[in-house]
Scaffold this motif. Structure first.
Motif, mmCIF file in Angstrom:
data_model
loop_
_atom_site.group_PDB
_atom_site.id
_atom_site.type_symbol
_atom_site.label_atom_id
_atom_site.label_comp_id
_atom_site.label_asym_id
_atom_site.label_seq_id
_atom_site.Cartn_x
_atom_site.Cartn_y
_atom_site.Cartn_z
ATOM 1 N N TYR A 343 44.772 -10.419 -3.355
ATOM 2 C CA TYR A 343 44.035 -9.169 -3.126
ATOM 3 C C TYR A 343 42.629 -9.471 -2.628
ATOM 4 O O TYR A 343 42.117 -8.808 -1.716
ATOM 5 C CB TYR A 343 43.985 -8.370 -4.427
ATOM 6 C CG TYR A 343 43.170 -7.102 -4.333
ATOM 7 C CD1 TYR A 343 43.720 -5.934 -3.803
ATOM 8 C CD2 TYR A 343 41.849 -7.066 -4.779
ATOM 9 C CE1 TYR A 343 42.980 -4.760 -3.720
ATOM 10 C CE2 TYR A 343 41.098 -5.892 -4.696
ATOM 11 C CZ TYR A 343 41.661 -4.754 -4.172
ATOM 12 O OH TYR A 343 40.909 -3.599 -4.079
ATOM 13 N N SER A 344 42.000 -10.471 -3.220
ATOM 14 C CA SER A 344 40.658 -10.868 -2.794
ATOM 15 C C SER A 344 40.631 -11.240 -1.320
ATOM 16 O O SER A 344 39.734 -10.836 -0.579
ATOM 17 C CB SER A 344 40.164 -12.048 -3.641
ATOM 18 O OG SER A 344 38.949 -12.577 -3.148
ATOM 19 N N ASP A 345 41.641 -12.002 -0.878
ATOM 20 C CA ASP A 345 41.705 -12.391 0.533
ATOM 21 C C ASP A 345 41.878 -11.175 1.438
ATOM 22 O O ASP A 345 41.247 -11.079 2.500
ATOM 23 C CB ASP A 345 42.876 -13.349 0.763
ATOM 24 C CG ASP A 345 42.554 -14.779 0.373
ATOM 25 O OD1 ASP A 345 41.374 -15.069 0.085
ATOM 26 O OD2 ASP A 345 43.489 -15.603 0.334
ATOM 27 N N ALA A 346 42.741 -10.256 1.049
ATOM 28 C CA ALA A 346 43.011 -9.092 1.892
ATOM 29 C C ALA A 346 41.773 -8.227 2.058
ATOM 30 O O ALA A 346 41.473 -7.747 3.160
ATOM 31 C CB ALA A 346 44.152 -8.270 1.299
ATOM 32 N N THR A 347 41.034 -8.007 0.962
ATOM 33 C CA THR A 347 39.825 -7.192 1.070
ATOM 34 C C THR A 347 38.709 -7.936 1.776
ATOM 35 O O THR A 347 37.930 -7.331 2.519
ATOM 36 C CB THR A 347 39.365 -6.730 -0.322
ATOM 37 O OG1 THR A 347 39.244 -7.860 -1.202
ATOM 38 C CG2 THR A 347 40.344 -5.736 -0.912
ATOM 39 N N THR A 348 38.623 -9.260 1.571
ATOM 40 C CA THR A 348 37.614 -10.051 2.286
ATOM 41 C C THR A 348 37.850 -9.989 3.790
ATOM 42 O O THR A 348 36.916 -9.834 4.574
ATOM 43 C CB THR A 348 37.635 -11.512 1.814
ATOM 44 O OG1 THR A 348 37.296 -11.573 0.428
ATOM 45 C CG2 THR A 348 36.626 -12.355 2.596
ATOM 46 N N ALA A 349 39.101 -10.109 4.199
ATOM 47 C CA ALA A 349 39.437 -10.025 5.632
ATOM 48 C C ALA A 349 39.054 -8.669 6.194
ATOM 49 O O ALA A 349 38.533 -8.563 7.315
ATOM 50 C CB ALA A 349 40.928 -10.286 5.830
ATOM 51 N N GLU A 361 41.221 -4.876 16.062
ATOM 52 C CA GLU A 361 42.626 -5.062 16.452
ATOM 53 C C GLU A 361 43.279 -6.185 15.642
ATOM 54 O O GLU A 361 44.416 -6.010 15.153
ATOM 55 C CB GLU A 361 42.722 -5.322 17.953
ATOM 56 C CG GLU A 361 44.138 -5.255 18.518
ATOM 57 C CD GLU A 361 44.855 -6.591 18.459
ATOM 58 O OE1 GLU A 361 46.101 -6.597 18.497
ATOM 59 O OE2 GLU A 361 44.168 -7.632 18.373
ATOM 60 N N PRO A 362 42.628 -7.350 15.435
ATOM 61 C CA PRO A 362 43.224 -8.357 14.547
ATOM 62 C C PRO A 362 43.472 -7.834 13.131
ATOM 63 O O PRO A 362 44.471 -8.189 12.509
ATOM 64 C CB PRO A 362 42.195 -9.492 14.561
ATOM 65 C CG PRO A 362 41.527 -9.369 15.888
ATOM 66 C CD PRO A 362 41.447 -7.880 16.133
ATOM 67 N N LEU A 363 42.573 -6.984 12.615
ATOM 68 C CA LEU A 363 42.799 -6.412 11.290
ATOM 69 C C LEU A 363 44.042 -5.528 11.298
ATOM 70 O O LEU A 363 44.855 -5.575 10.355
ATOM 71 C CB LEU A 363 41.583 -5.599 10.840
ATOM 72 C CG LEU A 363 41.750 -4.857 9.510
ATOM 73 C CD1 LEU A 363 41.988 -5.831 8.359
ATOM 74 C CD2 LEU A 363 40.528 -3.972 9.224
ATOM 75 N N ILE A 381 41.539 -14.507 8.754
ATOM 76 C CA ILE A 381 40.301 -13.738 8.896
ATOM 77 C C ILE A 381 39.419 -13.947 7.667
ATOM 78 O O ILE A 381 38.194 -14.083 7.775
ATOM 79 C CB ILE A 381 40.607 -12.248 9.116
ATOM 80 C CG1 ILE A 381 41.442 -12.048 10.385
ATOM 81 C CG2 ILE A 381 39.309 -11.445 9.228
ATOM 82 C CD1 ILE A 381 41.936 -10.618 10.581
ATOM 83 N N ALA A 382 40.025 -13.982 6.488
ATOM 84 C CA ALA A 382 39.259 -14.245 5.264
ATOM 85 C C ALA A 382 38.647 -15.643 5.300
ATOM 86 O O ALA A 382 37.502 -15.851 4.876
ATOM 87 C CB ALA A 382 40.150 -14.081 4.040
ATOM 88 N N ASP A 383 39.396 -16.621 5.812
ATOM 89 C CA ASP A 383 38.875 -17.982 5.940
ATOM 90 C C ASP A 383 37.653 -18.013 6.855
ATOM 91 O O ASP A 383 36.693 -18.757 6.608
ATOM 92 C CB ASP A 383 39.948 -18.922 6.504
ATOM 93 C CG ASP A 383 41.035 -19.264 5.495
ATOM 94 O OD1 ASP A 383 40.846 -18.979 4.293
ATOM 95 O OD2 ASP A 383 42.078 -19.815 5.914
ATOM 96 N N LEU A 384 37.704 -17.218 7.899
ATOM 97 C CA LEU A 384 36.571 -17.139 8.815
ATOM 98 C C LEU A 384 35.329 -16.676 8.070
ATOM 99 O O LEU A 384 34.250 -17.242 8.218
ATOM 100 C CB LEU A 384 36.901 -16.168 9.957
ATOM 101 C CG LEU A 384 35.764 -15.809 10.915
ATOM 102 C CD1 LEU A 384 35.372 -17.025 11.740
ATOM 103 C CD2 LEU A 384 36.187 -14.663 11.834
#
Length: 535
Positions: A343-349, A361-363, A381-384
């Protein structure tokens, strides 16, 4: 895109809302503030006849040895830059300006020389706290031929103390710990026992950082000392006065510099303003409201597509987003390279995508993938955002962000304030509400920090400084438009309003903004009163 401004570190394990320039955690943390409480008790330098502050001639008189950026590129993960244009050096400064003999730190500096007749140096900071000026200027090296400002100014970026390729960099946690923290669910238990577990964890994180970095260094990693470093760099570059462009948290550096050294400012543009006077809790809530505004803008754009993952009715996008992401709290899905998307990754992205329309568009594609059980694009995207490379290595950015924020203002520790913060954020940005709120919130890492704050919220005033320029974007997710209005008023600066949905705008190709900024930097031409620019 520019280097990350880090307004929001969505790491569920510590329930952090690490703001651009200030930082308030859903559990406590700091906001920018007042140099009158700078560690050591000195409010500013005392000049000598030679022009350098007393006892600091060694630092103001040093010569930079410019050369290859290869070592810094490895440290800062610069994948691409123009080796023919970019050159790097190290600047030495004292850890404690009140006791220069007690130790030194080395700051990484990068520059791209002016392509024409040099007028001076333009010093730049991308924000954060924790953003790398070396990375920022490395990126500009690829487009210097197309930037009119690069014809007459050397573009100079530096990694502030504790950041990036500077030494020592604040690095408290291993790459493995970072990965594990992103999967933790400890922050979602807001029962009394859960709050205790969160606070114990946050305390252990603060203690670990103190053990690795030392209390003395952590005491001097904040903005109060960074502006002293900036003045040393200005002098070493041979500029009698500072020409500066700061983005996001970089506007806070600029404002505090102008307050500390008003007579040393030549020209200053502050884009994506932090308001140094704002209450840290109110600042957090307003910032989250800004993210919700841009999320709503994204949802309207997404609704144009029949397959939009949050539906074609923008009024229901927040609810659909919650339905799509909240299940990740209890069950992760397949991410990238065998990892799991949390969940943390999804919201961070999603937060990362709010910074620039190029990521909308990537989101949309990433959330569509999540519908199918594939979280790989969202994780990328979160890694970015979190500065994790493909080899699993994290830059020091997140650790530096915490360390700087923790000394840039007081932590939130009162239970009533923590409750107001938690409920306020959930109300302001419901798309980020995990649905687990109980009216309680844990004290954050900064509440247990070894080093005391060296700043506090205050209005900045730069008496004797020349006219400066503030740029504020109407739908800026990280630094709300009102922040720029407030900062411009405090500094008696000219305000440029940009009507868009993004975080910062200058030197990114907008003719209206860049034309005004270029004329100001080159000729000190003040932008027309009430100037408004559109995409």
């Amino acid at each position: 895109m520019k280097a990350r401004k880090l307004p929001f570190a969505a790491l569920a394990v510590v329930s952090v809302v690490a703001l651009a320039g200030c930082s308030v955690q859903i559990g406590g943390s700091p906001a920018p503030s007042d140099r009158s409480t700078v560690s050591g008790g000195t409010a500013g330098p005392t000049s000598t006849v030679a022009g350098a502050p007393s006892g600091l001639q060694k630092y103001y008189g040093q010569k930079l040895s410019w050369g290859s950026c290869a070592e810094m590129a490895r440290t800062d993960d610069i994948d691409e830059y123009d080796k023919t244009k970019l050159e790097c050096a190290h600047l030495t400064v004292p850890i404690d300006y009140n006791d220069p003999g007690s130790g030194e730190t080395s700051l990484a500096v990068a520059r791209v020389k002016a392509t024409g007749q040099k007028q001076g140096s333009l010093l730049m900071n991308p924000g954060g706290p924790g953003g790398s000026g070396v990375q920022q200027v490395a990126g500009k090296s690829l487009e210097a031929d197309k930037l009119p400002i690069a014809q007459t100014f050397d573009l100079v970026g530096w990694d502030p103390r504790g950041v990036g390729a500077s030494s020592p960099a604040v690095k408290c946690f291993s790459d493995k710990q970072r990965d594990e923290n992103r999967l933790s669910t400890i922050a979602f238990d807001n029962s009394p026992a859960g709050i205790t577990k969160q606070e114990d964890f946050n305390k252990s994180q603060a203690n670990l950082c103190a053990e690795k970095m030392g209390k003395t260094f952590l005491e001097h990693v904040g903005t109060a000392d960074t502006v002293r470093d900036l003045d040393v760099l200005r002098a070493v570059l041979g500029d009698e006065k500072l020409t500066y462009l700061g983005y996001s948290y970089g506007t806070f550096i600029g404002a505090i510099y102008a307050e500390t050294f008003p007579e040393k400012v030549r020209a200053m543009v502050l884009d994506g303003a932090v308001d140094p006077a704002e209450d840290p809790i109110d600042s957090s809530i307003q910032q989250m409201a800004g993210f919700q505004t841009v999320f709503d803008d994204w949802a309207k754009d997404c609704a144009k597509y029949p397959t939009c993952p949050v539906g074609t009715d923008p009024s229901k996008a927040t609810e659909r987003f919650q339905q799509l992401t909240r299940p990740l709290i209890d069950k992760t899905v397949r991410g990238q390279g065998g990892r799991q998307l949390s969940y943390s990754d999804a919201t961070t992205a999603t937060i990362q995508a709010m910074y620039a329309t190029q990521l909308w568009e990537p989101l949309r594609r990433g959330l569509t993938g999540l519908q199918k059980g594939d979280g790989s694009l969202l994780q990328r995207i979160a890694d970015l955002y979190l500065n994790r490379d493909e080899l699993g290595r994290y830059s020091p950015m997140m650790d530096a962000n915490t360390a700087i924020n923790c000394v840039d203002g007081p932590a939130v520790t009162d239970p009533a304030d923590l409750s107001r913060l938690d409920s306020g954020i959930r109300k302001a940005a419901p798309f980020l509400d995990d649905g687990r709120g109980t009216g309680r919130a844990a004290k954050g890492t900064c509440a247990f920090w070894a080093a005391a704050p060296t700043l506090k919220p205050h209005e900045v005033h730069a008496v004797g400084a020349p006219k400066m320029v503030v740029i504020s974007t109407t739908h800026d997710p990280a630094t709300p438009y009102a922040n720029g209005v407030s900062l411009a008023k405090q500094l008696d600066a000219s305000l440029i309003s940009f009507e868009g949905s993004q975080h910062t705008v200058s030197l990114e190709g907008n003719a209206c903004v860049d034309g005004a900024v270029g004329a100001y930097f080159r000729d000190l031409t003040i932008p027309p009163a009430g100037l408004r620019c559109t995409p």
